[in-house]
Every structure is written in structure tokens, then in C-alpha cells.
Design a protein around this motif. Structure first.
Motif, PDB file in Angstrom:
ATOM      1  N   GLU A  50       0.822  -1.219   0.000  1.00  0.00           N
ATOM      2  CA  GLU A  50       0.000   0.000   0.000  1.00  0.00           C
ATOM      3  C   GLU A  50       0.853   1.266   0.000  1.00  0.00           C
ATOM      4  O   GLU A  50       0.592   2.215  -0.728  1.00  0.00           O
ATOM      5  N   GLU A  51       1.903   1.265   0.801  1.00  0.00           N
ATOM      6  CA  GLU A  51       2.722   2.468   0.928  1.00  0.00           C
ATOM      7  C   GLU A  51       3.732   2.614  -0.198  1.00  0.00           C
ATOM      8  O   GLU A  51       4.516   3.548  -0.223  1.00  0.00           O
ATOM      9  N   LYS A  52       3.733   1.650  -1.110  1.00  0.00           N
ATOM     10  CA  LYS A  52       4.718   1.697  -2.193  1.00  0.00           C
ATOM     11  C   LYS A  52       4.068   1.780  -3.563  1.00  0.00           C
ATOM     12  O   LYS A  52       4.764   1.829  -4.569  1.00  0.00           O
ATOM     13  N   THR A  53       2.747   1.778  -3.616  1.00  0.00           N
ATOM     14  CA  THR A  53       2.084   1.620  -4.899  1.00  0.00           C
ATOM     15  C   THR A  53       1.744   2.965  -5.530  1.00  0.00           C
ATOM     16  O   THR A  53       1.203   3.852  -4.875  1.00  0.00           O
ATOM     17  N   ILE A  54       2.091   3.097  -6.808  1.00  0.00           N
ATOM     18  CA  ILE A  54       1.684   4.262  -7.591  1.00  0.00           C
ATOM     19  C   ILE A  54       1.050   3.740  -8.873  1.00  0.00           C
ATOM     20  O   ILE A  54       1.686   3.007  -9.640  1.00  0.00           O
ATOM     21  N   TYR A  66      -8.832   6.019 -10.227  1.00  0.00           N
ATOM     22  CA  TYR A  66      -8.296   6.661  -9.013  1.00  0.00           C
ATOM     23  C   TYR A  66      -9.375   7.029  -8.009  1.00  0.00           C
ATOM     24  O   TYR A  66      -9.066   7.313  -6.849  1.00  0.00           O
ATOM     25  N   ASN A  67     -10.608   7.042  -8.430  1.00  0.00           N
ATOM     26  CA  ASN A  67     -11.685   7.338  -7.475  1.00  0.00           C
ATOM     27  C   ASN A  67     -12.102   6.120  -6.666  1.00  0.00           C
ATOM     28  O   ASN A  67     -12.862   6.239  -5.717  1.00  0.00           O
ATOM     29  N   ASP A  70      -7.949   3.172  -3.079  1.00  0.00           N
ATOM     30  CA  ASP A  70      -7.266   4.127  -2.211  1.00  0.00           C
ATOM     31  C   ASP A  70      -5.760   3.926  -2.206  1.00  0.00           C
ATOM     32  O   ASP A  70      -5.172   3.451  -1.237  1.00  0.00           O
ATOM     33  N   ILE A  71      -5.151   4.298  -3.327  1.00  0.00           N
ATOM     34  CA  ILE A  71      -3.690   4.318  -3.440  1.00  0.00           C
ATOM     35  C   ILE A  71      -3.336   5.621  -4.148  1.00  0.00           C
ATOM     36  O   ILE A  71      -4.226   6.341  -4.597  1.00  0.00           O
ATOM     37  N   ASP A  72      -2.040   5.938  -4.246  1.00  0.00           N
ATOM     38  CA  ASP A  72      -1.626   7.132  -5.001  1.00  0.00           C
ATOM     39  C   ASP A  72      -1.773   6.871  -6.499  1.00  0.00           C
ATOM     40  O   ASP A  72      -1.375   5.815  -6.999  1.00  0.00           O
ATOM     41  N   TRP A  73      -2.316   7.848  -7.178  1.00  0.00           N
ATOM     42  CA  TRP A  73      -2.587   7.700  -8.615  1.00  0.00           C
ATOM     43  C   TRP A  73      -2.177   8.955  -9.379  1.00  0.00           C
ATOM     44  O   TRP A  73      -2.265  10.059  -8.856  1.00  0.00           O
ATOM     45  N   ILE A  74      -1.819   8.751 -10.633  1.00  0.00           N
ATOM     46  CA  ILE A  74      -1.715   9.890 -11.551  1.00  0.00           C
ATOM     47  C   ILE A  74      -2.460   9.536 -12.835  1.00  0.00           C
ATOM     48  O   ILE A  74      -2.431   8.390 -13.292  1.00  0.00           O
ATOM     49  N   GLU A  75      -3.130  10.537 -13.364  1.00  0.00           N
ATOM     50  CA  GLU A  75      -3.912  10.363 -14.588  1.00  0.00           C
ATOM     51  C   GLU A  75      -3.020  10.683 -15.782  1.00  0.00           C
ATOM     52  O   GLU A  75      -2.445  11.766 -15.842  1.00  0.00           O
ATOM     53  N   LYS A  95       9.446   1.504  -5.588  1.00  0.00           N
ATOM     54  CA  LYS A  95       7.980   1.543  -5.580  1.00  0.00           C
ATOM     55  C   LYS A  95       7.389   0.494  -6.529  1.00  0.00           C
ATOM     56  O   LYS A  95       8.050   0.035  -7.462  1.00  0.00           O
TER      57      LYS A  95
ATOM     58  N   TYR C  68       6.092  14.378 -16.957  1.00  0.00           N
ATOM     59  CA  TYR C  68       4.823  14.466 -16.218  1.00  0.00           C
ATOM     60  C   TYR C  68       4.788  13.450 -15.068  1.00  0.00           C
ATOM     61  O   TYR C  68       4.427  13.784 -13.932  1.00  0.00           O
ATOM     62  N   LEU C 205       3.332  11.857  -5.441  1.00  0.00           N
ATOM     63  CA  LEU C 205       3.068  10.420  -5.394  1.00  0.00           C
ATOM     64  C   LEU C 205       4.277   9.739  -4.790  1.00  0.00           C
ATOM     65  O   LEU C 205       5.354   9.755  -5.367  1.00  0.00           O
ATOM     66  N   GLY C 207       3.505   6.708  -2.780  1.00  0.00           N
ATOM     67  CA  GLY C 207       2.897   5.567  -2.119  1.00  0.00           C
ATOM     68  C   GLY C 207       2.195   6.097  -0.889  1.00  0.00           C
ATOM     69  O   GLY C 207       2.701   6.982  -0.207  1.00  0.00           O
ATOM     70  N   LYS C 208       1.001   5.562  -0.618  1.00  0.00           N
ATOM     71  CA  LYS C 208       0.154   6.151   0.419  1.00  0.00           C
ATOM     72  C   LYS C 208       0.418   5.515   1.772  1.00  0.00           C
ATOM     73  O   LYS C 208       0.097   4.346   1.984  1.00  0.00           O
ATOM     74  N   PRO C 209       0.986   6.272   2.719  1.00  0.00           N
ATOM     75  CA  PRO C 209       1.117   5.706   4.057  1.00  0.00           C
ATOM     76  C   PRO C 209      -0.275   5.534   4.676  1.00  0.00           C
ATOM     77  O   PRO C 209      -1.193   6.290   4.340  1.00  0.00           O
ATOM     78  N   PRO C 214      -5.281   9.184  -0.286  1.00  0.00           N
ATOM     79  CA  PRO C 214      -4.500   8.971  -1.510  1.00  0.00           C
ATOM     80  C   PRO C 214      -4.180  10.307  -2.176  1.00  0.00           C
ATOM     81  O   PRO C 214      -5.016  11.217  -2.179  1.00  0.00           O
ATOM     82  N   ASN C 215      -2.988  10.426  -2.711  1.00  0.00           N
ATOM     83  CA  ASN C 215      -2.678  11.571  -3.559  1.00  0.00           C
ATOM     84  C   ASN C 215      -3.098  11.229  -4.981  1.00  0.00           C
ATOM     85  O   ASN C 215      -2.624  10.247  -5.552  1.00  0.00           O
ATOM     86  N   LEU C 217      -3.372  12.757  -8.749  1.00  0.00           N
ATOM     87  CA  LEU C 217      -2.990  13.852  -9.631  1.00  0.00           C
ATOM     88  C   LEU C 217      -3.727  13.689 -10.943  1.00  0.00           C
ATOM     89  O   LEU C 217      -3.517  12.720 -11.680  1.00  0.00           O
TER      90      LEU C 217
END
Lengths: 255, 183, 360, 75
Positions: A50-54, A66-67, A70-75, A95, C68, C205, C207-209, C214-215, C217
Motif C-alpha cells: 500500500e505504501e509503495k504503490t503508484i 483513481y476514485n 485508495d492508493i496514489d494515482w496519476i492520470e 515503488k 509528467y 506520489l 505511495g500512500k502511508p 491517496p494523492n 494527480l
């Protein structure tokens, strides 16, 4: 036995993954995307990532992935996800970086980015949803649309003369030295879902062990675009899509 | 002090590196320097030129229409740049392949047979250093020690063994340059 | 390594400065006249010293999208190209602006349109300062006129990009890219640590602690009301940049009868013409915009009240002159002189133009 | 062989009535409501034959929207 004695937290054997949030998904009823989303959410959680996923969201139906997770996302812009992922992974090598792309995104507008990321052996995972149609824009022809299949831009059925042939891009990518694992799976029943989950897990392990690029193609339905019920779409897929896009590992240099 | 110099000839004659060594020597002496090449396919044939400006003060334009020193190493360059020598300025030409020589009466004219000399030395690569020696003889804009240091910094490590050879060519160039007209 | 003096091409200076700044990544694609940037980076192998990633992408489109992605993870990343390649990058630049990500883009301009020429030009002025891609956005645009500024503006560009979460362009041209000058290389900075990125760029970004949201973008927003709010936020930021970040150089403008407005390499050529004009007793000044966006409109409007003439001299068919005319708002007739297609005017030619226009 | 009892909970507001769970169920436990709809107007799934449920979770796997929680006990 009374149902109240069965429905207890300690008896849960299956539930919505923790990392899938409660936002209602915009996908049509019966859409394969939700199933693949759940697999990703389960694996990120189970593998402690979870803490490493993009994640890199595509343009297409999964644009709003991304909605839901619940992880970090970029579009990414249409087709550019592998380039976006390339930089994120290279700049953040510890990551877990994955793209989630449809057939138009990955195999038409993003062909160059896909091929070159795979050829460089970027240590990313590509999840490729192949449903043979552009869903988000309203059911136009995709590079993977079968011959004879009707879409809004080939309303009389795709012909080779006019539109060329369905593109088996995973087979092309398997030819590249940078890829270590290319597999084609589906999510139309419980057994196939288990296999797809195992495949994506292997792909994630490959990426974290820096073995090269892994791609999991999920042959999927787009019942709305195909103008069928979800059940009929699954049947149609088994009878038609699997012939052109047979399931199974296409390449595995890892084990 | 400010000297505006252009060196023009064929691509492949080592003109750009000549200019770079000169500019670098200026830098070593604490001068402001600008090195402006013609760029593009001409680097691989056709005509090439480089403008080198050395100055005690801030340099304005890297692009000039007249020069203190014009060095021309083929006929087209001589024809193109003779008129751009400032009155009282200097033109240096290599006579190799030159059919008509400079005619202006208001400038210094020097001739250097660097191509012939390089052929005699059996070292075509020495050509640009012979020319550089000639330039330094008639326009001592930097001193020779700076040029030697510049060679060290301008040449790749693997070429450092060639430095003595280059030094020799520079000194030889100083000897073979001849005044044809001094005003 | 503190400051270091080198003789460098403008393109090489960009590469050296990027490493010294502590840039995290460069993603490029070859095109004349800027290829020395990536060539120099590859030769210097910064991945062995600072850990900077340098990658030759498969296209300009891929390169800007790598930027990007890298920017999304909070890293200081850059790309460079020349005009045709920068056209291809416009998609990614619009996304960077729409997602509010910091990044540095270098355009060593050549003549167009189309494949055009490899010779110097300033014909991408509009593209740079008016947005360039789709949507209402602005990119901080820095116009170097020396090799020194090529190096310095890598620092300035990155710093402004991060300060405002906005892409910045170094808008150079073939002359500045290809010429060599003395450069005092700016002091070395360390690449930011993951921890520094976490505090300075909480949106990045990584990774989400557990416990953090969540971040995400994205530039996508289907609700028009929210999208309008986003745009209003961008516009407010642009007004802030316009207020704080205008940079220019005014040379001999205070007693001038005539002012030449010119940027980049051409400002240098105009400076020589200006020196010649002063030598002949014609009181000419030079106003050199350093930021093309935000444009130094206020100072130009001030001078417009005092001088007899303003002329814009450009390597294009008349682009910056429109911004000058907007700035002076009819207070004075603004003249224009330009050369096209890669032709660079000489100082004499510019002096003749001044005389022809004003000293009849 | 130990006898197994299972049960399914459907998040009826999340359910889109796609029927995939109904098809996936090997024991014919699930059905879509014929008359009732949720707030979005979907005929949502429910346990029609609870006593037949073996807790195999096939319905949960195939549900695209994560509406289904599956419980299982060994008797």
C-alpha cells in the motif's frame, strides 16, 4: 442453522477489498473493470504494498480508477501511461508502479509508448483490458475489434480491407527482449478470476524483483458497447474473443 | 581590449576547434569570450566558420558584420569575408587553392601556406594549429602559455599525447606566416 | 565543488547546470540544434554521481509524459527540444499545467513552420507565452541571452516551477544553444531526499502511508462547477506570478529617445547596434524582457510615456510586438522589424532600421 | 464430510443488478428482485434460497462492484 449465526465477522470468506473505497463506480452493470480493480486492490493489500504503490490511470473507461482504489494515482494522457510509469519507476525504483490501460489506449494511440517501455524492460506492470471496443467514447472500433464485429465506427462489421486486422499486441510485446512475463487471462468466472489474480501477483513480484516488464492482458467484456446482457457478453467472449485471443501464458522467462 | 575574429573555410578543416582553443585561452586569461559557429550540415563539408570574440568587458553581439581579424582558408571564404575586415584590420589567408588574392588597400594582409606546410609535415591534422600559430603571431591576443593550457583543457584526455605535436605546429605557424601588406 | 568557470556551449551549460542543481531526471529526444543537452548529460553520467536519471525517450511525446510522471512523484525533472519537438510536447505541457506540476522544459528554437530550418528563430514566442496547448493556462517563460543565463535559468526555472507548481520554459534559440561563452557555473545543490519531498511537496506520489488520503494527480474534472473553480485557482496563481516574477534588463533606457525591445540572442545583437547608435549620437536604449511571461508590461508602459519611439525587433513575423502594443495601449506607435526563416540580422542592419524608422 | 452452511450479504445500494452473481452461483442461491429496485433503479440481487448456500464465494469473485460479502461456517 439460523442465518444470524452465519453472518458474523469471523465467518467472512469474501468481501470487498479494504483498498476499494465506497465510492459508487461509474462502470456499467456487469463491466469487467470492477473485477480487475478488486484484484489489484486485494493484491496491493495482501502483498503489503500500500505504501509503495503508484498507479497510472488511463484515458478510457478506467479513467476514474483513481476514485475507487485508495492508493496514489496519476492520470495519464491517452496512451502515455507507459511513459509516465517509466519515469516514476526509474525515479522511485523501490515503488510498485503499474499502468492500467484499455485496448485503444495501449494498442492504438499509445503503441509507441507501450512497445518502447516494454523494450526497455521497464520494471513496471501493465494491466491491459482488452474488450475489443472503445467503451468510454461510446463503442467505436478498437485495434483489437474482431473482424465482423460491429461498432459505431464500423457499423457493418470490421473488415480487413477497410480497417486491417485485430491487433494481437501481447504477442508482439512477447517478442521484445525487455519483457519477462506476458500472459492473457480473463475474469468471466471464479476460476478465471483466480488465475488472473495469480498472474497479476506474479507480474508484481517480477517488477519488484526488477526482472523486466510484465503485462497481463485481461480479455474482457464490454456488454454495453457490445449491446448484450452481461451474461450474454461473457458467452460471446468465450465463443468469439478467445479464439482470436487464446488464454494462457505467452511468455514467461522468470520461471 | 576587444578583438573580433572570424575564421572561415571548409568543414572538416578543424576551424571550430581552432576557435575553441583560442576562446579557451582567453578564458584562462580572465577575458570575456564568445565562440559562435555556423552550425548544421556544413560541419560535415561545405563552408564553415566560427566567430571568436575576446574582450575585457561584457560582449554584446555574438553575430558581427565586421571583424578585426578575418582568417580565410579557401576562395569562397575570402570572397565572402574580405569586405568585412574593419578598415585598418587584418586578413590572413591560406594560399592553397586561392586564385585571386585580397585586393583591399586599407587592411593588413598576411599569407600563411599552412596547407602546404601540413602536407610537407605529413600531418594534415596539424593544419589548424599552423593557422592558429599564424593568427597569434600577427594578433597576439593571448599568450602562448595560455594556448598550451587551453590545449590541455580542450582536448580529450586520450588526445593529450598529441599536445607536443600541436605546440610544435603552432610555433611553426608563427614562422611561416608572411606579411604581404602592412599599413 | 563551489563555483566553477567553464567555456561551454549554451546547450552544454544547461546540462551542467541541471546536474549541479540537483535535478532528479532528464528525458529527451534528439533534435537539432539542442542535441548537445542530452549528449552532454550522457557523457557526464550523473547517475553515477548525483543519482540523476537520464533517459533517451522514443519520442518527444513520450519524453514530456515521462516528465509528467516524474514531476508527479515530486522530482525535479526536465526535458529539452527544439520547435517541432516542442509542438509535440504541448499535450504534456497542458497536462502539467492542468495538474499543477512543476517541470522545466527547454526550447532551443529553430525556424518553422513545419520542419522548417535548423537555423535560429524566435517564432515560438506565441506558443510559449500564450499557453501553447489546449486550455487556459500559462507557462513561466524565461528568455536567456547568454550562455551564463542558460545555466542560471535552469536554477531559476526549477525554483519558480516548484514555488508555483507550474511548468517553466527556457525559451532559447539556436544561437544561444550553439555558441560558447564563459560560464560561472552556479553552486552545487543536493538532490532533495524523499523526506524533503514529503514535506515540501505533500501532493507528490510516493505511495500512500496508512492514515493519509491517496494523492491523486489529475487534470480531469467532469463537474463544470468544480472545473471552473480549478480554472479560477489557476488564474489567481497566474496573477500572482505576474505580480511577483516579472524580470527584465533595461540598458540606457532612462535618457533614451528610442527603445528597442528585444529578447534572447537578438537582444545581444541589438545591444551592439545600440552601442553603434550611441556612438553616432542617437540615444537608443534596450529593454530586454527576461521573463516573456509574465511580460514586463508595466515598465514598457512607463517608458512609452517618455520616449519618441519603441520598436520591437524579433526573429519572427511580429509576435512579442503584440504584447508591447497591449502594454503601451496606444500611447505610442510601436514599430516592428523582424527576420524570418533562420536569418539573423547583423548589428549594422538593425542600426539602419533605427535610422530609417526614426532619423529621416 | 463436514456439512457447510453459507450466506451472502448484498450491499443493495451498490448493486447494479448485472446478474453475474446469479449466473456464477453453482447452488442457485441468488436471484434478482423481480419487483424491488434500489435508489438507482436496479433490481438488486438477494438470497432467494439461503439454505442452499455453500459459501463458495463465486458470486463475490464475479461481482464487479464489490457488493457481496460471503460467510461460511462448518457445521
Amino acid at each position: 442453522m439460523d442465518i444470524k449465526d452465519i453472518i458474523k465477522p469471523e465467518n467472512i470468506v469474501y468481501e470487498k477489498p479494504r483498498l476499494m473505497n465506497d465510492n459508487p463506480m461509474h462502470y456499467c452493470p456487469g463491466c469487467s473493470h470492477g473485477v480487475v480493480h478488486k484484484i489489484v486492490a486485494e493484491l496491493v493489500d495482501e502483498m503489503g504494498l500500500e505504501e509503495k504503490t503508484i498507479g497510472i490511470a488511463p484515458v478510457g473507461c478506467a479513467v476514474f480508477a483513481y476514485n475507487y482504489l485508495d492508493i496514489d494515482w496519476i492520470e495519464a494522457a491517452h496512451g502515455r501511461a507507459p511513459a509516465v510509469a517509466t519515469a516514476i519507476k526509474r525515479l522511485n525504483p523501490d515503488k510498485f508502479v503499474f499502468t492500467y490501460q484499455g485496448d485503444g489506449d495501449l494498442a492504438a494511440i499509445g503503441t509507441a509508448e507501450t512497445i518502447h517501455a516494454c523494450n526497455r524492460g521497464e520494471n513496471i506492470v501493465i494491466i491491459f483490458i482488452n474488450n475489443g471496443i472503445y467503451g468510454m467514447t461510446g463503442g467505436q472500433m478498437a485495434p483489437t475489434t474482431l473482424l465482423g464485429m460491429k461498432t459505431s465506427t464500423c457499423p457493418y462489421g470490421r473488415t480487413a480491407e477497410l480497417n486491417g486486422f485485430p491487433l494481437k499486441i501481447s504477442n508482439i510485446l512477447a517478442q521484445l527482449d525487455g519483457t519477462c512475463y506476458i500472459t492473457r487471462q480473463s475474469v468471466h468466472n471464479a476460476a478465471s478470476i483466480r488465475k488472473t489474480k495469480a498472474a497479476i501477483k506474479k507480474a508484481i513480484e517480477n517488477s519488484m524483483a526488477r526482472k523486466g516488464t510484465s503485462l497481463v492482458e485481461v480479455v474482457s467484456t464490454c456488454n454495453a458497447g457490445w449491446k448484450m446482457t452481461p451474461d450474454d457478453a461473457n458467452k460471446w467472449m468465450e465463443e468469439n474473443m478467445f479464439e482470436k485471443y487464446p488464454l494462457g501464458d505467452i511468455k514467461n522467462t522468470v520461471d | 581590449m576587444k578583438k573580433e575574429i572570424i575564421v572561415a573555410g571548409f568543414g572538416g578543416q578543424g576551424i571550430l576547434s581552432l576557435g575553441k582553443i583560442l576562446a579557451h585561452a582567453g578564458l584562462i586569461e580572465g577575458k570575456e569570450v564568445t565562440w559562435m559557429p555556423s552550425y548544421g550540415p556544413e560541419q560535415r563539408g561545405g563552408t564553415a566558420n566560427v566567430t571568436v570574440i575576446l574582450s575585457d568587458d561584457r560582449i554584446s553581439s555574438p553575430v558581427l558584420n565586421s571583424y578585426d581579424v578575418v582568417v580565410v582558408l579557401n576562395q569562397p571564404s575570402l570572397d565572402r569575408f574580405e569586405n568585412d575586415v574593419k578598415p585598418g584590420g587584418t586578413i590572413i589567408y591560406d594560399s592553397y587553392g586561392i586564385r585571386h588574392t585580397p585586393t583591399r588597400k586599407d587592411i593588413n594582409i598576411y599569407r600563411i601556406d599552412a596547407m602546404d606546410e601540413a602536407i610537407d609535415m605529413g600531418n594534415a591534422r596539424a593544419f589548424n594549429m599552423l593557422v592558429l600559430g599564424g593568427i597569434l603571431k600577427v594578433c597576439p591576443v593571448v599568450n602562448t602559455e595560455s594556448i598550451v593550457s587551453s590545449l590541455k583543457e580542450s582536448l580529450a584526455e586520450r588526445l593529450h599525447k598529441l599536445i607536443p605535436e600541436n605546440e610544435k605546429a603552432i610555433l611553426r605557424g608563427m614562422e611561416i606566416i608572411k606579411a604581404e601588406q602592412e599599413i | 565543488m563551489s563555483e566553477e568557470i567553464k567555456l561551454l556551449k549554451g546547450n552544454e551549460a544547461i546540462a551542467h547546470a541541471a546536474i549541479r542543481y540537483g535535478a532528479d531526471g532528464y528525458f529527451g529526444y534528439p533534435i537539432t540544434p539542442q542535441s548537445e543537452i542530452m549528449e552532454t548529460l550522457m557523457a557526464l553520467k550523473p547517475w553515477e554521481s548525483t543519482g540523476m536519471v537520464v533517459l533517451q525517450a522514443e519520442s518527444e511525446v513520450a519524453a514530456i509524459n515521462m516528465v509528467y510522471g516524474g514531476a508527479g512523484s515530486g522530482k525535479a525533472v526536465m526535458t529539452s527540444s527544439s520547435s517541432p519537438g516542442v509542438s509535440l510536447k504541448q499535450e504534456g505541457m497542458s497536462y502539467l499545467a492542468g495538474t499543477e506540476l512543476p517541470a522545466l522544459i527547454v526550447n532551443v528554437m529553430r525556424g518553422g513552420p513545419g520542419l522548417g530550418t535548423i537555423q535560429p528563430s524566435q517564432a515560438d514566442y506565441f506558443q510559449a507565452v500564450k499557453g501553447g496547448g489546449h486550455g487556459d493556462y500559462k507557462v513561466i517563460t524565461l528568455a536567456p541571452s547568454s550562455v551564463q543565463e542558460m545555466a542560471d535559468f535552469v536554477y531559476l526555472g526549477f525554483d519558480l516551477a516548484f514555488k508555483y507548481r507550474n511548468p517553466a520554459i527556457i525559451l532559447a534559440d539556436g544561437i544561444i544553444g550553439q555558441m560558447m561563452e564563459k560560464v560561472i557555473l552556479p553552486p552545487v545543490r543536493q538532490r532533495r531526499t524523499e523526506e524533503e519531498i514529503r514535506t515540501q511537496c505533500p501532493w507528490a506520489l510516493q505511495g500512500k502511508p496508512k492514515g493519509r488520503k491517496p494523492n491523486i494527480l489529475t487534470s480531469l474534472e467532469l463537474s463544470p462547477a468544480v472545473m471552473e473553480d480549478n480554472n479560477l485557482r489557476f488564474q489567481a496563481k497566474y496573477r500572482e506570478i505576474e505580480k511577483n516574477e516579472v524580470r527584465y534588463e533595461a540598458i540606457d533606457c532612462d535618457d533614451a529617445d528610442y527603445i528597442i525591445v528585444a529578447f534572447g540572442s537578438l537582444a545581444r545583437i541589438c545591444l551592439k547596434a545600440q552601442e553603434m547608435a550611441r556612438g553616432e549620437g542617437i540615444k537608443v536604449g534596450i529593454l530586454r524582457p527576461i521573463t516573456l511571461w509574465p511580460f514586463p508590461s508595466d515598465i514598457i508602459a512607463e517608458y512609452a510615456k517618455k520616449v519618441k519611439g519603441i520598436i520591437s525587433i524579433e526573429l519572427n513575423a511580429g509576435q512579442m510586438v503584440e504584447d508591447i502594443r497591449l502594454a503601451v495601449n496606444g500611447a505610442i506607435d510601436v514599430k516592428f522589424y523582424g527576420r524570418l526563416g533562420g536569418i539573423v540580422p547583423t548589428p549594422d542592419e538593425i542600426l539602419d532600421v533605427i535610422k530609417k524608422e526614426y532619423i529621416k | 464430510m463436514a456439512k457447510i452452511a453459507g450466506a451472502v450479504e448484498v450491499n443493495k445500494e451498490r448493486c447494479k443488478g448485472c446478474n453475474l452473481c446469479v449466473t456464477a452461483c453453482p447452488a442457485n442461491v441468488l436471484s434478482l428482485h423481480e419487483k424491488e429496485v434500489n435508489d438507482k433503479g436496479y433490481h438488486y440481487a438477494y438470497m432467494k434460497n439461503q439454505d442452499k448456500c455453500i459459501g463458495c464465494a463465486s458470486c463475490g469473485y464475479v461481482c464487479p462492484d464489490g457488493c457481496i460479502t460471503v460467510y461460511k461456517v462448518k457445521l
